[in-house]
Scaffold this motif. Structure first.
Motif, PDB file in Angstrom:
ATOM      1  N   LYS A 166       0.839  -1.208   0.000  1.00 56.07           N
ATOM      2  CA  LYS A 166       0.000   0.000   0.000  1.00 56.07           C
ATOM      3  C   LYS A 166       0.871   1.254   0.000  1.00 56.07           C
ATOM      4  CE  LYS A 166      -2.836   2.648   3.274  1.00 56.07           C
ATOM      5  NZ  LYS A 166      -3.889   3.195   2.411  1.00 56.07           N
TER       6      LYS A 166
ATOM      7  N   GLU B  23       0.832   3.928  -3.103  1.00 56.70           N
ATOM      8  CA  GLU B  23       0.256   5.253  -2.889  1.00 56.70           C
ATOM      9  C   GLU B  23       1.318   6.346  -2.925  1.00 56.70           C
ATOM     10  OE1 GLU B  23      -2.227   5.117   0.578  1.00 56.70           O
ATOM     11  OE2 GLU B  23      -3.852   4.100  -0.514  1.00 56.70           O
TER      12      GLU B  23
ATOM     13  N   SER C 102      -4.377   6.737  -6.310  1.00 58.48           N
ATOM     14  CA  SER C 102      -4.880   5.386  -6.090  1.00 58.48           C
ATOM     15  C   SER C 102      -5.297   5.199  -4.634  1.00 58.48           C
ATOM     16  CB  SER C 102      -3.821   4.345  -6.461  1.00 58.48           C
ATOM     17  OG  SER C 102      -2.689   4.487  -5.623  1.00 58.48           O
ATOM     18  N   LYS C 103      -6.151   4.201  -4.405  1.00 55.05           N
ATOM     19  CA  LYS C 103      -6.598   3.846  -3.074  1.00 55.05           C
ATOM     20  C   LYS C 103      -6.314   2.361  -2.864  1.00 55.05           C
ATOM     21  CE  LYS C 103      -8.707   7.710  -1.721  1.00 55.05           C
ATOM     22  NZ  LYS C 103      -8.387   8.432  -0.466  1.00 55.05           N
TER      23      LYS C 103
END
Length: 373
Positions: free
Chosen positions: A162, A166, A172-173
């Motif tokens: 993550k 990111e 983006s998520k």
């Protein structure tokens, strides 16, 4: 390759492209673009401008490069680097290009990115191997305009993914959620408790899978049988059933099941693993037939020999035995399969890459491989 004459010059773009993007050149040549444009009433500069405008600019990914492989520029980027140096004039409308030429350009990436834009993708087994590579491939292909739900047992690895994604693509998520798909009673709670902005799932990638041991029938531990079926079959089916009503309500969606050559060709020492992957294949084909009246695409990708943590797990952490599996060969890497998955999902909605078997060049079946020893 014949030259074609424009109003102010004789130019052979296919030959120019061929040295750095042979596949792109082959695709263009195969579709007879030269014949289609031979009478086009535009000067050389306008023709170059049209190519530059409609080929895709794919920026170099800010994410880490693929291991064990020299970075390769995309054909789209190669085309742009060749063409953006030309002086240009007025750009003709896209619809004015011959249909054959328009369909060729679509394979270079513009349409793929737009089809993925804003989608929510759930990937199981995302902490390493094919699942991890698929997460990066989706975010790269969409330019970061995507939501990823990443599940696996190792939360720390998911959080690391993550952070990397990111940082490179702030738009983006990424939702890292520690979850073991083999724990069937937890599946309902996992889906029901997803963050509100991640509930509208568009793509399910059933990637989580495992193999334990190489024992033959008669000496296989019951615990190994249980964990392989729980993870590879029961968990995949349960999660699919949980999400299918959502896809039916939307009237569309993609279900990607990661199978194996083992599901097509059983081999000694793989009785249980092969049986689980054969079950995945039967389940996938049945699901596709049951959903034929919908726009839900059911996709299966069956890898051959891929170098990931798979063999380390199979040999219960014995790195020496795991390395011996790949001795004298150049196996696929996780990114090779990730590319196939994302390619299939990013096709036009009416196109289903239903069943794909992916081998490295030295492999012809589960047991037939050429080794340079």
């Amino acid at each position: 390759m014949p030259l074609f004459k424009l109003s102010d010059a004789v130019f052979d773009p296919i030959l120019s492209i061929k040295s750095t993007a042979p596949v792109a050149a082959e695709q263009i040549g195969r579709r007879h673009v030269v014949d289609a444009l031979i009478t086009a009433p535009c000067p050389r500069a306008r023709f170059l401008r049209s190519l530059n405008h409609f080929s895709t600019t794919v920026p170099q990914s800010p994410l880490s490069t693929i291991p064990h492989r020299k970075p390769q520029p995309s054909h789209s980027a190669t085309l742009n680097s060749l063409l953006t140096t030309r002086y240009c004039h007025q750009v003709p409308p896209f619809s004015s290009l011959p249909r054959t030429f328009r369909r060729t350009i679509m394979s270079f990436g513009t349409s793929a990115a737009s089809r993925l834009a804003g989608k929510t993708v759930l990937i199981t087994g995302a902490s390493s191997g094919i699942g991890r590579a698929t997460a990066f491939e989706f975010v790269n292909a969409s330019g970061g305009d995507i939501k990823l739900i990443l599940t696996a047992r190792r939360e720390a690895a998911l959080v690391s993914i993550k952070e990397e994604i990111e940082k490179a693509y702030p738009k983006s998520k990424v939702f890292p959620i520690a979850f073991d798909v083999s724990k069937l009673p937890a599946i309902d709670a996992f889906v029901d408790n997803l963050p509100a902005e991640a509930k509208d799932i568009d793509v399910l990638v059933n990637n989580a899978g495992m193999v334990h041991g190489v024992d033959q029938v008669g000496s296989i531990a019951q615990s190994d049988i249980d964990i392989m079926f729980q993870t590879n079959v029961f968990g995949l089916i349960a999660l699919t059933q949980k999400l299918l009503p959502l896809f039916k309500e939307k009237g569309k969606g993609d279900i990607v099941n990661i199978g194996s050559i083992a599901g097509r060709e059983p081999y000694p020492g793989g009785a249980i693993y092969c049986a689980t992957k054969a079950a995945v294949k039967s389940f996938t084909e049945t699901l596709r037939k049951e959903l034929i009246a919908s726009r839900i695409r059911v996709i299966e990708v069956d890898p051959g020999q891929v170098e990931t943590e798979f063999s380390v797990v199979r040999f219960r952490g014995d790195k020496g035995k795991a390395d011996a599996v790949y001795k004298g060969v150049e196996p696929l890497i996780a990114e090779d399969i990730a590319e196939v998955i994302v390619f299939a999902v990013s096709r036009r909605e009416n196109v289903v890459i239903a069943d794909t078997l992916v081998f490295p060049s030295h492999q012809a079946s589960a047991l037939i491989m050429h080794r340079k020893l």
